[in-house]
Design a protein around this motif. Structure first.
Motif, PDB file in Angstrom:
ATOM      1  N   UNK A  81       0.742  -0.879  -0.221  1.00 10.74           N
ATOM      2  CA  UNK A  81      -0.124  -0.101   0.414  1.00 10.74           C
ATOM      3  C   UNK A  81       0.502   1.306   0.180  1.00 10.74           C
ATOM      4  N   UNK A  82       0.576   1.796  -0.684  1.00 15.68           N
ATOM      5  CA  UNK A  82       1.312   3.440  -1.077  1.00 15.68           C
ATOM      6  C   UNK A  82       0.296   4.825  -0.765  1.00 15.68           C
ATOM      7  N   UNK A  91       5.865   9.301   2.807  1.00 15.23           N
ATOM      8  CA  UNK A  91       6.347   8.134   3.751  1.00 15.23           C
ATOM      9  C   UNK A  91       5.943   7.625   5.147  1.00 15.23           C
ATOM     10  N   UNK A  92       6.037   7.191   5.210  1.00 16.83           N
ATOM     11  CA  UNK A  92       5.629   6.805   6.813  1.00 16.83           C
ATOM     12  C   UNK A  92       7.020   5.276   7.348  1.00 16.83           C
ATOM     13  N   UNK A  93       7.447   6.223   8.582  1.00 16.49           N
ATOM     14  CA  UNK A  93       8.209   5.011   9.352  1.00 16.49           C
ATOM     15  C   UNK A  93       8.150   4.405  10.202  1.00 16.49           C
ATOM     16  N   UNK A  94       8.181   3.321   9.925  1.00 14.29           N
ATOM     17  CA  UNK A  94       7.232   1.966  10.695  1.00 14.29           C
ATOM     18  C   UNK A  94       7.728   1.288  11.137  1.00 14.29           C
ATOM     19  N   UNK A  95       8.894   2.058  11.018  1.00 11.48           N
ATOM     20  CA  UNK A  95      10.681   0.760  12.028  1.00 11.48           C
ATOM     21  C   UNK A  95      11.081  -0.063  11.357  1.00 11.48           C
ATOM     22  N   UNK A  96      10.692   0.327   9.901  1.00 17.60           N
ATOM     23  CA  UNK A  96      11.437  -1.234   9.168  1.00 17.60           C
ATOM     24  C   UNK A  96      12.306  -0.109   8.287  1.00 17.60           C
ATOM     25  N   UNK A  97      13.626  -0.768   7.440  1.00 19.04           N
ATOM     26  CA  UNK A  97      14.119  -0.372   5.984  1.00 19.04           C
ATOM     27  C   UNK A  97      13.467   0.540   5.100  1.00 19.04           C
ATOM     28  N   UNK A  98      12.342  -0.032   4.820  1.00 21.94           N
ATOM     29  CA  UNK A  98      10.993   0.670   3.741  1.00 21.94           C
ATOM     30  C   UNK A  98      10.244   1.865   4.379  1.00 21.94           C
ATOM     31  N   UNK A  99      10.642   3.003   3.815  1.00 22.52           N
ATOM     32  CA  UNK A  99       8.803   4.061   4.149  1.00 22.52           C
ATOM     33  C   UNK A  99       8.280   3.820   2.977  1.00 22.52           C
ATOM     34  N   UNK A 100       8.870   3.395   1.716  1.00 24.05           N
ATOM     35  CA  UNK A 100       7.630   3.875   0.933  1.00 24.05           C
ATOM     36  C   UNK A 100       6.808   3.093   0.266  1.00 24.05           C
ATOM     37  N   UNK A 101       6.429   1.857   1.367  1.00 29.13           N
ATOM     38  CA  UNK A 101       5.111   1.208   1.718  1.00 29.13           C
ATOM     39  C   UNK A 101       4.927   0.659   2.823  1.00 29.13           C
ATOM     40  N   UNK A 102       3.593   0.262   2.631  1.00 26.20           N
ATOM     41  CA  UNK A 102       3.021  -0.277   4.197  1.00 26.20           C
ATOM     42  C   UNK A 102       3.140  -1.802   3.427  1.00 26.20           C
ATOM     43  N   UNK A 103       3.900  -3.093   3.662  1.00 30.16           N
ATOM     44  CA  UNK A 103       3.827  -4.370   3.063  1.00 30.16           C
ATOM     45  C   UNK A 103       3.087  -5.592   3.562  1.00 30.16           C
ATOM     46  N   UNK A 115      -3.478   5.263  11.291  1.00 29.08           N
ATOM     47  CA  UNK A 115      -2.561   5.242   9.581  1.00 29.08           C
ATOM     48  C   UNK A 115      -2.953   6.629   8.977  1.00 29.08           C
ATOM     49  N   UNK A 116      -4.497   6.782   8.330  1.00 27.66           N
ATOM     50  CA  UNK A 116      -5.014   7.654   7.972  1.00 27.66           C
ATOM     51  C   UNK A 116      -4.426   9.007   8.191  1.00 27.66           C
ATOM     52  N   UNK A 117      -5.505   9.374   9.374  1.00 27.96           N
ATOM     53  CA  UNK A 117      -5.588   9.896  10.241  1.00 27.96           C
ATOM     54  C   UNK A 117      -4.296  11.037  10.207  1.00 27.96           C
ATOM     55  N   UNK A 118      -2.996  10.025  10.601  1.00 25.23           N
ATOM     56  CA  UNK A 118      -1.676  10.699  10.941  1.00 25.23           C
ATOM     57  C   UNK A 118      -1.368  10.798  10.004  1.00 25.23           C
ATOM     58  N   UNK A 119      -1.139  10.332   8.456  1.00 22.08           N
ATOM     59  CA  UNK A 119      -1.192  10.864   7.254  1.00 22.08           C
ATOM     60  C   UNK A 119      -1.572  11.940   6.933  1.00 22.08           C
ATOM     61  N   UNK A 129       7.236  12.934   5.532  1.00 19.25           N
ATOM     62  CA  UNK A 129       7.697  11.637   6.186  1.00 19.25           C
ATOM     63  C   UNK A 129       6.476  11.502   7.177  1.00 19.25           C
ATOM     64  N   UNK A 130       6.103  10.879   8.538  1.00 17.77           N
ATOM     65  CA  UNK A 130       5.370  10.630   9.115  1.00 17.77           C
ATOM     66  C   UNK A 130       5.957   9.502   9.929  1.00 17.77           C
ATOM     67  N   UNK A 131       6.180   9.449  11.975  1.00 16.04           N
ATOM     68  CA  UNK A 131       6.253   7.704  11.828  1.00 16.04           C
ATOM     69  C   UNK A 131       4.670   6.879  12.082  1.00 16.04           C
TER      70      UNK A 131
END
Length: 149
Positions: A81-82, A91-103, A115-119, A129-131
């Motif tokens: 999901x992008x 971009x979203x910092x999920x605590x993973x190396x990839x901030x470009x998408x949610x897998x 997540x949508x509210x924070x973005x 970029x958001x946390x």
């Protein structure tokens, strides 16, 4: 449930959605309609879509019909999901190396709503970029694969 959400079937349609979605978070779910994890995610997306209609526009994108974007976003796992806001890739910092998408799929509807509210709030303040507000236990883990390097 994927039949309840609009589909983008070409690069041109994806481009148009990115350009024309204003003052809302654009959610693009890349995957396949017959994939069980995609169906699970589609169920969450379709159930939350009415609640998020003022904040988000949600579309499904078939990875086989849009190879340009599949390659551009390095979509090697589905669903991915992008997010965009006013044409900008969020971009979203999920605590993973990839901030470009949610897998993967979200564990709960509330995780996706949060997540949508924070973005949305971050984008309205000009952030690119958001946390992530999602509990790290609810974020699927995967390894990044770098090919042809």
């Amino acid at each position: 449930m994927s039949f309840l959400l609009p589909k983008l079937n070409s690069k041109k349609e994806v481009d148009q959605a990115i350009k024309s979605t204003a003052e809302k978070v654009l959610v693009l779910r890349f995957g396949r309609d017959e994939d069980p994890v995609c169906l699970q995610l589609d169920d969450i997306l379709s159930k939350t879509s009415p609640d998020l209609s003022k904040m988000a526009a949600i579309y499904l994108v078939d990875v086989d019909q849009t190879p340009v974007y599949t390659h551009y976003f390095d979509i090697s796992y589905i669903p991915s999901t992008v997010f965009f806001f006013n044409g900008q890739h969020m971009k979203v910092d999920y605590g993973s190396p990839d901030h470009t998408k949610f897998v993967g799929s979200f564990k709960t509807k509330q995780d996706f709503i949060d997540l949508i509210e924070v973005i949305y709030r971050g984008a309205m303040r000009g952030k690119l970029i958001v946390q992530s507000p999602i509990d790290p236990k609810n974020i699927p883990k995967y390894d990044l694969l770098y090919q042809d390097i």
